[in-house]
Design a protein around this motif. Structure first.
Motif, PDB file in Angstrom:
ATOM      1  N   GLN A  76       7.111   6.269   5.679  1.00 35.61           N
ATOM      2  CA  GLN A  76       6.946   5.431   6.871  1.00 35.61           C
ATOM      3  C   GLN A  76       5.552   4.814   6.946  1.00 35.61           C
ATOM      4  O   GLN A  76       5.411   3.628   7.238  1.00 35.61           O
ATOM      5  N   LEU A  77       4.530   5.598   6.656  1.00 34.56           N
ATOM      6  CA  LEU A  77       3.167   5.066   6.725  1.00 34.56           C
ATOM      7  C   LEU A  77       2.943   4.018   5.642  1.00 34.56           C
ATOM      8  O   LEU A  77       2.272   3.002   5.873  1.00 34.56           O
ATOM      9  N   SER A  78       3.507   4.220   4.465  1.00 30.19           N
ATOM     10  CA  SER A  78       3.404   3.212   3.400  1.00 30.19           C
ATOM     11  C   SER A  78       3.997   1.898   3.869  1.00 30.19           C
ATOM     12  O   SER A  78       3.420   0.822   3.664  1.00 30.19           O
ATOM     13  N   ASN A  79       5.148   1.992   4.492  1.00 23.80           N
ATOM     14  CA  ASN A  79       5.839   0.806   4.997  1.00 23.80           C
ATOM     15  C   ASN A  79       5.013   0.104   6.077  1.00 23.80           C
ATOM     16  O   ASN A  79       4.849  -1.115   6.075  1.00 23.80           O
TER      17      ASN A  79
ATOM     18  N   GLU B  97       6.436  10.583  16.799  1.00 27.81           N
ATOM     19  CA  GLU B  97       5.718   9.312  16.934  1.00 27.81           C
ATOM     20  C   GLU B  97       4.214   9.549  17.130  1.00 27.81           C
ATOM     21  O   GLU B  97       3.388   8.811  16.585  1.00 27.81           O
ATOM     22  N   VAL B  98       3.868  10.572  17.897  1.00 20.20           N
ATOM     23  CA  VAL B  98       2.456  10.878  18.108  1.00 20.20           C
ATOM     24  C   VAL B  98       1.807  11.269  16.788  1.00 20.20           C
ATOM     25  O   VAL B  98       0.705  10.815  16.453  1.00 20.20           O
ATOM     26  N   LYS B  99       2.504  12.080  15.998  1.00 14.51           N
ATOM     27  CA  LYS B  99       1.957  12.464  14.683  1.00 14.51           C
ATOM     28  C   LYS B  99       1.782  11.243  13.794  1.00 14.51           C
ATOM     29  O   LYS B  99       0.782  11.101  13.093  1.00 14.51           O
ATOM     30  N   ARG B 100       2.781  10.350  13.828  1.00 17.66           N
ATOM     31  CA  ARG B 100       2.708   9.139  13.011  1.00 17.66           C
ATOM     32  C   ARG B 100       1.446   8.350  13.361  1.00 17.66           C
ATOM     33  O   ARG B 100       0.724   7.883  12.500  1.00 17.66           O
ATOM     34  N   ARG B 101       1.189   8.209  14.651  1.00 15.02           N
ATOM     35  CA  ARG B 101       0.038   7.389  15.062  1.00 15.02           C
ATOM     36  C   ARG B 101      -1.274   8.096  14.785  1.00 15.02           C
ATOM     37  O   ARG B 101      -2.262   7.448  14.431  1.00 15.02           O
TER      38      ARG B 101
ATOM     39  N   MET C 233       0.853  -1.197   0.000  1.00 12.05           N
ATOM     40  CA  MET C 233       0.000   0.000   0.000  1.00 12.05           C
ATOM     41  C   MET C 233       0.885   1.244   0.000  1.00 12.05           C
ATOM     42  O   MET C 233       1.415   1.624   1.047  1.00 12.05           O
ATOM     43  N   LYS C 234       1.045   1.823  -1.157  1.00 14.43           N
ATOM     44  CA  LYS C 234       1.848   3.053  -1.242  1.00 14.43           C
ATOM     45  C   LYS C 234       0.932   4.270  -1.144  1.00 14.43           C
ATOM     46  O   LYS C 234      -0.035   4.396  -1.891  1.00 14.43           O
ATOM     47  N   LEU C 235       1.233   5.129  -0.200  1.00 16.01           N
ATOM     48  CA  LEU C 235       0.444   6.349  -0.060  1.00 16.01           C
ATOM     49  C   LEU C 235       0.975   7.415  -1.009  1.00 16.01           C
ATOM     50  O   LEU C 235       2.181   7.508  -1.228  1.00 16.01           O
TER      51      LEU C 235
ATOM     52  N   ARG D 195       1.369  11.501  -2.038  1.00  9.85           N
ATOM     53  CA  ARG D 195       1.544  12.791  -1.372  1.00  9.85           C
ATOM     54  C   ARG D 195       0.180  13.445  -1.058  1.00  9.85           C
ATOM     55  O   ARG D 195      -0.025  13.988   0.018  1.00  9.85           O
ATOM     56  N   GLU D 196      -0.742  13.339  -2.015  1.00 11.73           N
ATOM     57  CA  GLU D 196      -2.064  13.949  -1.844  1.00 11.73           C
ATOM     58  C   GLU D 196      -2.814  13.280  -0.688  1.00 11.73           C
ATOM     59  O   GLU D 196      -3.505  13.940   0.082  1.00 11.73           O
ATOM     60  N   GLU D 197      -2.678  11.947  -0.576  1.00  8.66           N
ATOM     61  CA  GLU D 197      -3.340  11.249   0.527  1.00  8.66           C
ATOM     62  C   GLU D 197      -2.794  11.710   1.876  1.00  8.66           C
ATOM     63  O   GLU D 197      -3.555  11.921   2.822  1.00  8.66           O
ATOM     64  N   VAL D 198      -1.477  11.852   1.954  1.00  9.42           N
ATOM     65  CA  VAL D 198      -0.878  12.323   3.206  1.00  9.42           C
ATOM     66  C   VAL D 198      -1.421  13.703   3.563  1.00  9.42           C
ATOM     67  O   VAL D 198      -1.790  13.972   4.711  1.00  9.42           O
ATOM     68  N   GLU D 199      -1.526  14.565   2.569  1.00 10.82           N
ATOM     69  CA  GLU D 199      -2.033  15.915   2.834  1.00 10.82           C
ATOM     70  C   GLU D 199      -3.511  15.881   3.241  1.00 10.82           C
ATOM     71  O   GLU D 199      -3.938  16.628   4.117  1.00 10.82           O
ATOM     72  N   HIS D 200      -4.263  14.975   2.611  1.00 13.58           N
ATOM     73  CA  HIS D 200      -5.678  14.854   2.958  1.00 13.58           C
ATOM     74  C   HIS D 200      -5.855  14.372   4.404  1.00 13.58           C
ATOM     75  O   HIS D 200      -6.655  14.934   5.168  1.00 13.58           O
ATOM     76  N   ILE D 201      -5.082  13.339   4.781  1.00 15.83           N
ATOM     77  CA  ILE D 201      -5.200  12.814   6.155  1.00 15.83           C
ATOM     78  C   ILE D 201      -4.764  13.871   7.165  1.00 15.83           C
ATOM     79  O   ILE D 201      -5.401  14.049   8.206  1.00 15.83           O
ATOM     80  N   SER D 202      -3.689  14.566   6.862  1.00 17.08           N
ATOM     81  CA  SER D 202      -3.207  15.566   7.827  1.00 17.08           C
ATOM     82  C   SER D 202      -4.226  16.698   7.967  1.00 17.08           C
ATOM     83  O   SER D 202      -4.360  17.284   9.042  1.00 17.08           O
ATOM     84  N   LEU D 203      -4.984  16.975   6.897  1.00 17.51           N
ATOM     85  CA  LEU D 203      -6.039  17.981   7.007  1.00 17.51           C
ATOM     86  C   LEU D 203      -7.166  17.475   7.903  1.00 17.51           C
ATOM     87  O   LEU D 203      -7.648  18.187   8.791  1.00 17.51           O
TER      88      LEU D 203
END
Lengths: 95, 495
Positions: free
Chosen positions: A30-33, B356-360, A1-3, A5-13
């Motif tokens: 890291q999240l992809s891994n 780590e908190v941000k990651r989770r 599951m490769k994330l 860049r847009e997905e990362v920005e969407h989740i962080s929003l």
């Protein structure tokens, strides 16, 4: 599951996490891994298995609605970053 | 002599205080002296409340003088810094709560105070209890007293080190995926994660609410039982705490383990397990057999291999919801230099939370987001059911299960910090227990290359008494718990 860049920005929003540019790229990798390691769960047969949300037999827990002493407003407000008299000060939500 | 006092077990100290051979002020002074001497190298403590502690100790001496003692009168304790202490800052080792001073005590803190304990201060931890090494503290890493270049485990690393280094007589930690047991194993002390619902979580800063549980870290099993007597029990403020009556846990120390059936699940002897840990474990199980337990080496819990993945969906999902409250409005860090309300919230969370908190939070938000909820969160909850059923079936046949607490000895500081997946593997033996909600204890089980190895005993729901009974029998037959880490700064560490 490769994330992406847009997905990362969407989740962080969604999480209201302001992320610096370098953080976005590091988290994408890291999240992809981490998510790749989650793929393992697909091996399990769970069609007829109910989900477990918590591990004890308690269902709804009720109590009488009885008034009892509580903390004073001054104590509760003492940690507020910005105050105005007995109110918490916030930035305007509607502009 | 005075410095020696802080090496005492809780039960020995209670005896000496009761017979007036020592005073509570002497005991607290000794612990504070030891703390000041050792903690400059170990960094177990975030906040030390020396003046309050000495005042509480004086009060304890007055109580002893007038014959009004409780179970822990005059005993110095350290609290993990995610449990609220009225008037004393509770940081969760996070910038977000660096200056947060709770207006109330967590129920466990109130119970300790009610039992006469003397609170020395608050212990370092991985930020918001997310981590396995205490390196994710926003303030400083804590060092393992057995080797200062190594981690003490986590997230209750400060609580474990404070006990192992005799900075206090016992401490409280919290355990969401191994955060009491893994550092207890890494520091060669005793750590118990009670059954979910046995100890109130009221006033524990929430990480993953269906997994979190508070428990004791102690120098021996008898102390663990004594502390459980004080902290266990129903609390109207925590509706997930159960109303079942609390036994006298110290009574479970009286019986031997002849005829108890113990299973050793092979899935816990995982790939990547160190040879020295495996050797220590095999010797420990052999010792249990000599003590009369019936050992079955041929146990399989096949869903164990899915526990890590399920955990790292469930725990971050719950965390992402719980940590939504940190918005810089009601309490905690607030980023002032921002335009809109949304920008203020994003900046507050950007600078208030560590990596780590941000990651989770990211991981949990993703697993709960539209389109992924069923594939991740719901799937993980179904796997949780399978794991729990497997434990339930095993406990039809066995009184307890025996595993290593961790597949490795303490690793080096920095070694896993940039590799989250490697860090998560440090809890591979402990997190299935939180998913199932059952109790487990880690006890010292020897050393590999001079570094501690912990043995984990897993029990039925509300079966803490059987765990304490097995752990105590093992402890009586071994001397690991009597071995002390070399004093920091001594010649032992100079080489």
């Amino acid at each position: 599951m490769k994330l992406s860049r847009e997905e990362v920005e969407h989740i962080s929003l969604l999480a209201r996490l302001g992320l610096a540019e370098a953080e976005k790229e590091r988290l994408r990798e890291q999240l992809s891994n981490i998510l790749e390691n989650m793929e393992l769960l697909k091996e399990t047969a769970t069609d007829d298995v109910p989900p477990t949300t918590q591990s004890i037999a308690l269902q709804n827990v009720f109590r009488e609605d009885v008034a009892r002493p509580s903390l004073g407003s001054e104590e509760v407000m003492a940690n507020a970053p910005q105050r105005e008299e007995s109110s918490i000060r916030v930035r305007p939500v509607l502009e | 002599m005075t410095e020696e006092l802080s090496r005492l077990s809780v039960r020995k100290a209670v005896g000496l205080l009761g017979s007036r051979q020592i005073s509570a002020v002497e005991l607290t002074t000794a612990a504070l002296e030891r703390l000041h001497q050792a903690d400059s190298l170990l960094h177990a403590m975030v906040t030390v409340t020396a003046d309050d502690a000495l005042a509480q100790a004086s009060e304890a001496d007055r109580a002893i003088g007038s014959g009004r003692t409780s179970a822990l009168t005059g005993i110095p304790v350290v609290i993990k810094d995610n449990m609220c202490t009225r008037g004393v800052r509770t940081t969760c080792s996070s910038r977000m709560l660096e200056n947060f001073v709770p207006p109330f005590d967590a129920t466990v803190v109130a119970r300790l105070k009610g039992a006469g304990a003397v609170i020395l201060g608050k212990a370092n931890m991985d930020e918001f209890a997310m981590g396995s090494s205490t390196e994710h503290s926003a303030f400083f890493p804590t060092h393992n007293p057995w080797d200062l270049s190594r981690v003490p485990g986590g997230s209750s690393g400060g609580s474990a080190v404070a006990v192992a280094a005799d900075e206090c007589l016992f401490s409280l930690g919290s355990d969401t995926g191994g955060s009491i047991r893994q550092p207890a194993g890494f520091c060669s002390i005793v750590g118990l994660k009670p059954t979910y619902g046995r100890v109130s979580r009221y006033g524990l800063v929430a990480f993953a609410s269906s997994l979190d549980q508070i428990g004791p870290l102690t120098k021996d099993v008898g102390d663990c039982a004594l502390v459980m007597n004080v902290i266990a029990g129903h609390d109207p403020c925590d509706s997930t705490s159960v109303a079942d009556s609390v036994p006298d846990y110290t009574r479970s120390l009286e019986r031997d383990i002849r005829g108890l059936r113990l299973g050793v699940p092979r899935e816990y002897f995982v790939a990547g397990m160190q040879a020295g840990v495996e050797a220590a474990m095999r010797a420990a199980v052999a010792r249990l057999e000599e003590l009369g337990a019936i050992i079955d080496w041929d146990v399989s819990l096949p869903h164990t291999r899915y526990a890590l993945a399920a955990y790292y969906i469930i725990a971050p999902s719950e965390a992402s919801a719980n940590l939504a409250r940190y918005d810089g409005v009601k309490y905690g860090y607030c980023h002032m230099d921002a335009g809109s309300v949304w920008q203020a919230m994003e900046r507050t969370r950007q600078f208030g939370f560590g990596p780590e908190v941000k990651r989770r939070i990211m991981l949990g938000t993703y697993a709960l987001s539209a389109g992924y909820y069923e594939a991740y969160y719901l799937k993980a909850q179904k796997v949780r059911t399978l794991i729990r059923r497997e434990f339930d079936a095993a406990f039809q046949k066995y009184d307890a299960l025996v595993t290593p607490t961790s597949p490795t000895v303490p690793f080096r500081i920095g070694e896993r910090l940039d590799d989250p997946v490697q860090m998560y593997l440090a809890d591979v033996c402990t997190l299935p227990i939180n998913i199932a909600g059952v109790p487990a204890i880690s006890v010292p089980a020897g050393f590999a290359g001079g570094l501690p190895v912990g043995m984990q005993l897993i029990g039925k729901p509300f079966g803490e008494e059987v765990l304490l009974r097995i752990a105590h029998s093992y402890e009586q037959a071994t001397s690991w718990h009597n071995m002390k880490a070399p004093a920091p700064g001594s010649l032992d560490h100079a080489g």
